[in-house]
Design an enzyme around this catalytic site. Structure first.
Site, PDB file in Angstrom:
ATOM      1  N   ASN A   1       4.862   6.359 -13.749  1.00 22.24           N
ATOM      2  CA  ASN A   1       5.541   7.611 -14.051  1.00 22.24           C
ATOM      3  C   ASN A   1       6.978   7.320 -14.476  1.00 22.24           C
ATOM      4  O   ASN A   1       7.624   6.424 -13.931  1.00 22.24           O
ATOM      5  CB  ASN A   1       5.558   8.516 -12.819  1.00 22.24           C
ATOM      6  CG  ASN A   1       4.158   8.919 -12.384  1.00 22.24           C
ATOM      7  OD1 ASN A   1       3.296   9.164 -13.221  1.00 22.24           O
ATOM      8  ND2 ASN A   1       3.911   8.979 -11.087  1.00 22.24           N
TER       9      ASN A   1
ATOM     10  N   HIS B   1       7.621   1.095 -10.740  1.00 24.11           N
ATOM     11  CA  HIS B   1       6.424   0.751  -9.967  1.00 24.11           C
ATOM     12  C   HIS B   1       5.170   1.149 -10.718  1.00 24.11           C
ATOM     13  O   HIS B   1       5.127   2.157 -11.419  1.00 24.11           O
ATOM     14  CB  HIS B   1       6.439   1.386  -8.583  1.00 24.11           C
ATOM     15  CG  HIS B   1       6.713   2.868  -8.581  1.00 24.11           C
ATOM     16  ND1 HIS B   1       7.979   3.388  -8.738  1.00 24.11           N
ATOM     17  CD2 HIS B   1       5.889   3.932  -8.458  1.00 24.11           C
ATOM     18  CE1 HIS B   1       7.916   4.708  -8.701  1.00 24.11           C
ATOM     19  NE2 HIS B   1       6.656   5.067  -8.537  1.00 24.11           N
TER      20      HIS B   1
ATOM     21  N   HIS C   1       1.351   2.199 -10.084  1.00 21.74           N
ATOM     22  CA  HIS C   1       0.369   2.651  -9.096  1.00 21.74           C
ATOM     23  C   HIS C   1      -0.969   2.022  -9.468  1.00 21.74           C
ATOM     24  O   HIS C   1      -1.422   2.148 -10.586  1.00 21.74           O
ATOM     25  CB  HIS C   1       0.163   4.162  -9.155  1.00 21.74           C
ATOM     26  CG  HIS C   1       1.360   4.978  -8.775  1.00 21.74           C
ATOM     27  ND1 HIS C   1       1.426   5.705  -7.613  1.00 21.74           N
ATOM     28  CD2 HIS C   1       2.523   5.217  -9.426  1.00 21.74           C
ATOM     29  CE1 HIS C   1       2.558   6.360  -7.560  1.00 21.74           C
ATOM     30  NE2 HIS C   1       3.253   6.092  -8.652  1.00 21.74           N
TER      31      HIS C   1
ATOM     32  N   GLU D   1       9.341   9.783  -8.568  1.00 26.82           N
ATOM     33  CA  GLU D   1      10.123  10.148  -7.379  1.00 26.82           C
ATOM     34  C   GLU D   1      11.042   9.017  -6.929  1.00 26.82           C
ATOM     35  O   GLU D   1      12.143   9.269  -6.451  1.00 26.82           O
ATOM     36  CB  GLU D   1       9.182  10.527  -6.224  1.00 26.82           C
ATOM     37  CG  GLU D   1       8.449  11.836  -6.465  1.00 26.82           C
ATOM     38  CD  GLU D   1       7.404  12.133  -5.406  1.00 26.82           C
ATOM     39  OE1 GLU D   1       7.307  11.366  -4.442  1.00 26.82           O
ATOM     40  OE2 GLU D   1       6.685  13.127  -5.580  1.00 26.82           O
ATOM     41  N   VAL D   2      10.572   7.785  -7.047  1.00 30.45           N
ATOM     42  CA  VAL D   2      11.377   6.638  -6.611  1.00 30.45           C
ATOM     43  C   VAL D   2      11.850   5.891  -7.863  1.00 30.45           C
ATOM     44  O   VAL D   2      11.025   5.413  -8.654  1.00 30.45           O
ATOM     45  CB  VAL D   2      10.557   5.702  -5.692  1.00 30.45           C
ATOM     46  CG1 VAL D   2      11.411   4.515  -5.250  1.00 30.45           C
ATOM     47  CG2 VAL D   2      10.035   6.465  -4.471  1.00 30.45           C
TER      48      VAL D   2
ATOM     49  N   ARG E   1       0.832  -1.205   0.000  1.00 33.07           N
ATOM     50  CA  ARG E   1       0.000   0.000   0.000  1.00 33.07           C
ATOM     51  C   ARG E   1       0.862   1.248   0.000  1.00 33.07           C
ATOM     52  O   ARG E   1       1.859   1.318   0.718  1.00 33.07           O
ATOM     53  CB  ARG E   1      -0.944  -0.021   1.213  1.00 33.07           C
ATOM     54  CG  ARG E   1      -1.912  -1.181   1.136  1.00 33.07           C
ATOM     55  CD  ARG E   1      -3.108  -1.057   2.056  1.00 33.07           C
ATOM     56  NE  ARG E   1      -3.856  -2.310   2.030  1.00 33.07           N
ATOM     57  CZ  ARG E   1      -4.750  -2.638   1.100  1.00 33.07           C
ATOM     58  NH1 ARG E   1      -5.043  -1.785   0.139  1.00 33.07           N
ATOM     59  NH2 ARG E   1      -5.355  -3.812   1.135  1.00 33.07           N
ATOM     60  N   ASP E   2       0.485   2.224  -0.820  1.00 32.98           N
ATOM     61  CA  ASP E   2       1.208   3.498  -0.890  1.00 32.98           C
ATOM     62  C   ASP E   2       1.100   4.198   0.461  1.00 32.98           C
ATOM     63  O   ASP E   2       0.038   4.226   1.084  1.00 32.98           O
ATOM     64  CB  ASP E   2       0.622   4.376  -2.002  1.00 32.98           C
ATOM     65  CG  ASP E   2       1.562   5.503  -2.384  1.00 32.98           C
ATOM     66  OD1 ASP E   2       2.116   5.469  -3.500  1.00 32.98           O
ATOM     67  OD2 ASP E   2       1.756   6.419  -1.554  1.00 32.98           O
ATOM     68  N   ILE E   3       2.209   4.793   0.900  1.00 36.07           N
ATOM     69  CA  ILE E   3       2.251   5.442   2.206  1.00 36.07           C
ATOM     70  C   ILE E   3       1.410   6.723   2.231  1.00 36.07           C
ATOM     71  O   ILE E   3       0.972   7.166   3.290  1.00 36.07           O
ATOM     72  CB  ILE E   3       3.730   5.739   2.599  1.00 36.07           C
ATOM     73  CG1 ILE E   3       3.871   5.856   4.103  1.00 36.07           C
ATOM     74  CG2 ILE E   3       4.269   6.956   1.884  1.00 36.07           C
ATOM     75  CD1 ILE E   3       5.309   5.842   4.588  1.00 36.07           C
TER      76      ILE E   3
HETATM   77  P1  5GP Z   1       6.322   8.107  -8.071  1.00 39.63           P
HETATM   78  O1  5GP Z   1       6.122   9.565  -7.842  1.00 39.63           O
HETATM   79  O2  5GP Z   1       7.785   7.729  -8.052  1.00 39.63           O
HETATM   80  O3  5GP Z   1       5.608   7.572  -9.279  1.00 39.63           O
HETATM   81  O4  5GP Z   1       5.622   7.375  -6.840  1.00 39.63           O
HETATM   82  C1  5GP Z   1       6.280   7.056  -5.651  1.00 39.63           C
HETATM   83  C2  5GP Z   1       5.216   6.637  -4.663  1.00 39.63           C
HETATM   84  O5  5GP Z   1       5.861   6.000  -3.582  1.00 39.63           O
HETATM   85  C3  5GP Z   1       4.422   7.805  -4.077  1.00 39.63           C
HETATM   86  O6  5GP Z   1       3.034   7.609  -4.339  1.00 39.63           O
HETATM   87  C4  5GP Z   1       4.754   7.760  -2.594  1.00 39.63           C
HETATM   88  O7  5GP Z   1       3.651   8.093  -1.772  1.00 39.63           O
HETATM   89  C5  5GP Z   1       5.183   6.322  -2.391  1.00 39.63           C
HETATM   90  N1  5GP Z   1       6.126   6.148  -1.305  1.00 39.63           N
HETATM   91  C6  5GP Z   1       7.242   6.903  -1.071  1.00 39.63           C
HETATM   92  N2  5GP Z   1       7.894   6.448   0.012  1.00 39.63           N
HETATM   93  C7  5GP Z   1       7.190   5.366   0.456  1.00 39.63           C
HETATM   94  C8  5GP Z   1       7.396   4.457   1.554  1.00 39.63           C
HETATM   95  O8  5GP Z   1       8.361   4.540   2.323  1.00 39.63           O
HETATM   96  N3  5GP Z   1       6.470   3.490   1.709  1.00 39.63           N
HETATM   97  C9  5GP Z   1       5.408   3.350   0.872  1.00 39.63           C
HETATM   98  N4  5GP Z   1       4.558   2.360   1.138  1.00 39.63           N
HETATM   99  N5  5GP Z   1       5.188   4.186  -0.173  1.00 39.63           N
HETATM  100  C10 5GP Z   1       6.074   5.176  -0.376  1.00 39.63           C
END
Ligand code: 5GP
Length: 103
Positions: free
Chosen positions: A88, A101, A103, A96-97, A30-32
């Site tokens: 993304n 991944h 979503h 961001e990560v 689950r997304d945080i």
């Molecule tokens: P991006 O912007 O890279 O497509 O999405 C990264 C997602 O990772 C974001 O929706 C963010 O809320 C989620 N996220 C970032 N850090 C963590 C974490 O430590 N744990 C979890 N479960 N989700 C995270």
């Protein structure tokens, strides 16, 4: 090392997360910071940094990501009404990560 992303640590159980699925290729949790009532991330267990880095060797794992997303949508009871899958890519895509991944 290349396997040392935030999501790799979640895959290995080193950082707590609400893991809802794990198999030999992918992990889902689950997304945080959920942006929807159901917001789950599906990641490859092995790091692929971005969608732009997917190679022919990754086709099985990327296919598994999509299939697991569908299974989870059915398990969460949202498949019938429908849902959105987002991937993304890099800076302008809002990534961001840097561990692939869905979503
Ligand atoms: P991006 O912007 O890279 O497509 O999405 C990264 C997602 O990772 C974001 O929706 C963010 O809320 C989620 N996220 C970032 N850090 C963590 C974490 O430590 N744990 C979890 N479960 N989700 C995270």
């Amino acid at each position: 090392m290349s396997e040392d992303t935030l999501f790799s640590k979640i895959v290995r159980g080193e950082i707590p997360a609400g893991i809802v699925h794990q198999d030999d290729l992918v992990t889902a949790f689950r997304d945080i910071a959920p942006q929807a009532p159901t917001h789950i991330l599906v990641v490859p267990n092995r790091v692929i940094p971005t969608a732009d880095d997917v190679t022919p060797d990754d086709e099985a794992v990327v296919g598994r990501m999509v299939r697991v997303a569908g299974e989870l949508a059915r398990a969460e009871g949202i498949a019938q009404d429908g849902y959105r899958l987002i991937m993304n890519c890099r800076d302008h895509g809002g990534q961001e990560v840097y561990h692939l991944h869905l979503h």
